[in-house]
Write an enzyme that holds these catalytic residues in place. Structure first.
Site, PDB file in Angstrom:
ATOM      1  N   HIS A 105      -9.988   5.611   0.244  1.00 16.26           N
ATOM      2  CA  HIS A 105      -8.857   5.376   1.239  1.00 16.26           C
ATOM      3  C   HIS A 105      -9.225   6.285   2.573  1.00 16.26           C
ATOM      4  CE1 HIS A 105      -5.431   4.628  -1.535  1.00 16.26           C
ATOM      5  NE2 HIS A 105      -6.539   3.663  -2.091  1.00 16.26           N
ATOM      6  N   ASP A 109       0.516  -1.174  -0.094  1.00 18.91           N
ATOM      7  CA  ASP A 109       0.024   0.043  -0.249  1.00 18.91           C
ATOM      8  C   ASP A 109       0.865   1.055   0.013  1.00 18.91           C
ATOM      9  OD1 ASP A 109      -2.337   1.667  -0.063  1.00 18.91           O
ATOM     10  OD2 ASP A 109      -2.658   1.243   2.070  1.00 18.91           O
ATOM     11  N   HIS A 110       0.194   2.249  -0.727  1.00 22.76           N
ATOM     12  CA  HIS A 110       0.944   3.900  -0.682  1.00 22.76           C
ATOM     13  C   HIS A 110       2.227   3.604  -0.973  1.00 22.76           C
ATOM     14  CE1 HIS A 110      -2.901   4.644   1.541  1.00 22.76           C
ATOM     15  NE2 HIS A 110      -2.726   5.425   0.719  1.00 22.76           N
ATOM     16  N   GLU A 121      -3.227  -0.275  -8.348  1.00 24.66           N
ATOM     17  CA  GLU A 121      -4.314   1.066  -8.094  1.00 24.66           C
ATOM     18  C   GLU A 121      -3.375   1.898  -8.135  1.00 24.66           C
ATOM     19  OE1 GLU A 121      -7.435   0.910  -5.046  1.00 24.66           O
ATOM     20  OE2 GLU A 121      -6.303   2.221  -3.779  1.00 24.66           O
TER      21      GLU A 121
HETATM   22 ZN   LIG Z   1      -4.574   6.720   0.498  1.00 22.95          ZN
END
Ligand SMILES: [Zn+2]
Length: 495
Positions: free
Chosen positions: A356, A169-170, A281
């Site tokens: 998010h 993620d991120h 994503e």
């Molecule tokens: Zn985010």
């Protein structure tokens, strides 16, 4: 298509020890597996098979039992990997456009609670148990592999036998790609927030012109004239409205997001070079200004033109999505924002909209579920940590007072890079037991504790894990109740 368990070998059940988690028992490929907890709190994998060759790949000890072989293995990283190979549904896979939800877990303890919530809701919502941002891994001193392995053991313990995702993620830097692909994630969230230019929001046209002229057009495989011609004057017909792209908004969109597109493409190419089976994503949610419809169109059209395939996009929606608390803003305006972004996502994709900082935003779930018709990914992260603190507050109020004191003294450092509106001065510095019990219900203390995890775990981690491990049923129950409330609004749209 995907692997499913065999019918349960009930003859193996008699071989279970007292500390076995009954729901973990599963049979596949001639072996039966379960997880046991010993009196000292350590968890061990137990496998029963006709002969020892079934245990290849695992390290542990084998013994004959009632004409069969029984094998006991520690919950080590190598055994987690062997378990993912042995029980393929535990290996992260792609979800494509199916409805999905991410359950970030800073502690590596919450997955059984997440599983319980999913089983209670019973909808076709695909879970991403292994999900942590690079920022959080750094503060929690966890590696990408730790994140994956803890989720594997948790899903196994709770008897999850459907597919799982795994979200690196991120990711912000090229090196983040290398670090996370080595661990085996299946979902990569590209988050070029540092490359989004907030000045472009209000800059005068002359400044915008300078900004777009200075873009890395070679990196974008284009030039300013061609770019402008491609979008200026275009009209995008959506289901209920049309978006007109005038030159001014197209140039402003590119001034704002152009640098982030070049950087994201570099990350994307690095990821594709790895040749792994994965999905992507694209996220710009943690930026200063909402993503306007014209900006959404330009950004996504450019990424597609440059060859990026992505399953979901996280724009920055209107209003404020702060950590661990309800949505702050005009909910009707947010509904219109969801609807227009969802229409664009259907027109240009389809791809999913991603929400998010999605935890605790209960008022928003029915709106985004309906607007996207289930083409949605819900991403939650720190709320599982925040809820886990209830277990500390309930079982060891003195420890919780120390945790709070540290969260307050370290708050200015902890709050960096988070969107918050809490006022630490409103938090009691010497709370009574009743006040301790309510700390996670009050916005100010909830947010201060929510972002304090790094400092708190560094100082009190050992004591806190002892409390969680001694009260794991209570912990799972709290997590499950909290997530049932998150998932239920998505259930009727899940696809
Ligand atoms: Zn985010």
């Amino acid at each position: 298509m995907s692997a499913r368990p065999d019918e349960l070998d009930r003859s193996a059940t008699a071989l279970r020890g007292d500390g076995a988690y009954p729901e973990s028992q599963v049979s596949y490929g001639g072996s039966t597996y379960w997880l046991e907890r010993s009196a000292d709190g350590a968890k061990r994998l137990v496998t029963v098979a006709d002969d020892e060759s079934a245990f290849r790949g695992f390290s542990g000890t084998a013994e004959p039992i009632e004409g069969r072989a029984r094998f006991v293995a520690d919950t080590t990283p190598d055994n987690a990997e062997a378990l993912r190979l042995a029980l393929p549904w535990l290996n992260p896979s792609r979800f494509g456009l199916h409805t999905s939800a991410g359950f970030g877990d800073r502690l590596g303890l919450a997955t059984p609670g997440h599983v319980r919530a999913l089983k209670t809701v019973g909808a076709a919502i695909n879970p991403v148990f292994a999900q942590q941002s690079i920022r959080e891994m750094g503060r929690c001193r966890r590696t990408p592999r730790d994140v994956l392995d803890d989720a594997t053991w948790g899903a196994f313990q709770a008897g999850w036998t459907q597919p799982v995702g795994g979200d690196a993620d991120h990711l912000e830097q090229l090196e983040d790609i290398d670090d996370t692909t080595a661990a085996g994630f299946a979902f990569y969230t590209l988050d070029p927030k540092a490359e989004v230019d907030p000045e472009a929001e209000h800059a005068d046209p002359a400044t915008i012109q300078l900004k777009v002229e200075a873009l890395d057009w070679a990196g974008l495989d284009s030039d300013l004239v061609t770019f402008t011609k491609r979008y200026a004057g275009e009209r995008i017909d959506l289901e209920h409205q049309a978006i007109e792209l005038d030159e001014e908004s197209v140039l402003r969109a590119m001034a704002k997001y152009g640098p982030s597109l070049a950087h994201s493409m570099a990350m994307y190419r690095r990821l594709m070079e790895k040749g792994i089976d994965c999905e992507v994503e694209f996220a710009v949610d943690e930026t200063d200004y909402p993503t306007k419809p014209a900006e959404h169109i330009v950004v996504v059209s450019e990424l597609k033109r440059l060859g990026m395939h992505f399953v979901s996009f996280a724009p920055r929606y209107v209003g404020r999505f702060e950590k661990g608390v309800e949505y702050i803003g005009d909910i009707d305006e947010l509904q219109r924002d969801f609807e227009i972004h969802a229409e664009i996502a259907r027109a240009l994709g389809p791809y999913k909209l991603s929400l998010h900082s999605g935890s605790d935003k209960f008022s928003t779930y029915p709106l985004i579920a309906a607007a996207t018709k289930g083409l949605v990914h819900l991403k939650t992260a720190g709320t599982s940590w925040a809820e886990a603190l209830r277990v500390i507050a309930h079982n060891d109020p003195d420890l919780m007072r120390e945790v709070l004191a540290l969260a307050l003294t370290s708050f200015e450092a902890n709050r960096k890079s988070y969107h918050l509106s809490c006022d630490p001065r409103k938090i009691p510095t010497d709370p009574t037991d009743d006040e301790v019990a309510r700390l996670m219900d009050v916005v100010d203390s909830r947010q201060v504790l929510h972002v304090g995890y790094g400092a708190i775990l560094e100082e009190f981690g050992t004591q806190m894990y002892r409390v969680w491990n001694a009260n794991e049923e209570e912990h799972y129950g709290i997590i499950a109740d909290h997530f049932v409330k998150h998932l239920t609004p998505f259930a009727s749209y899940a696809r």
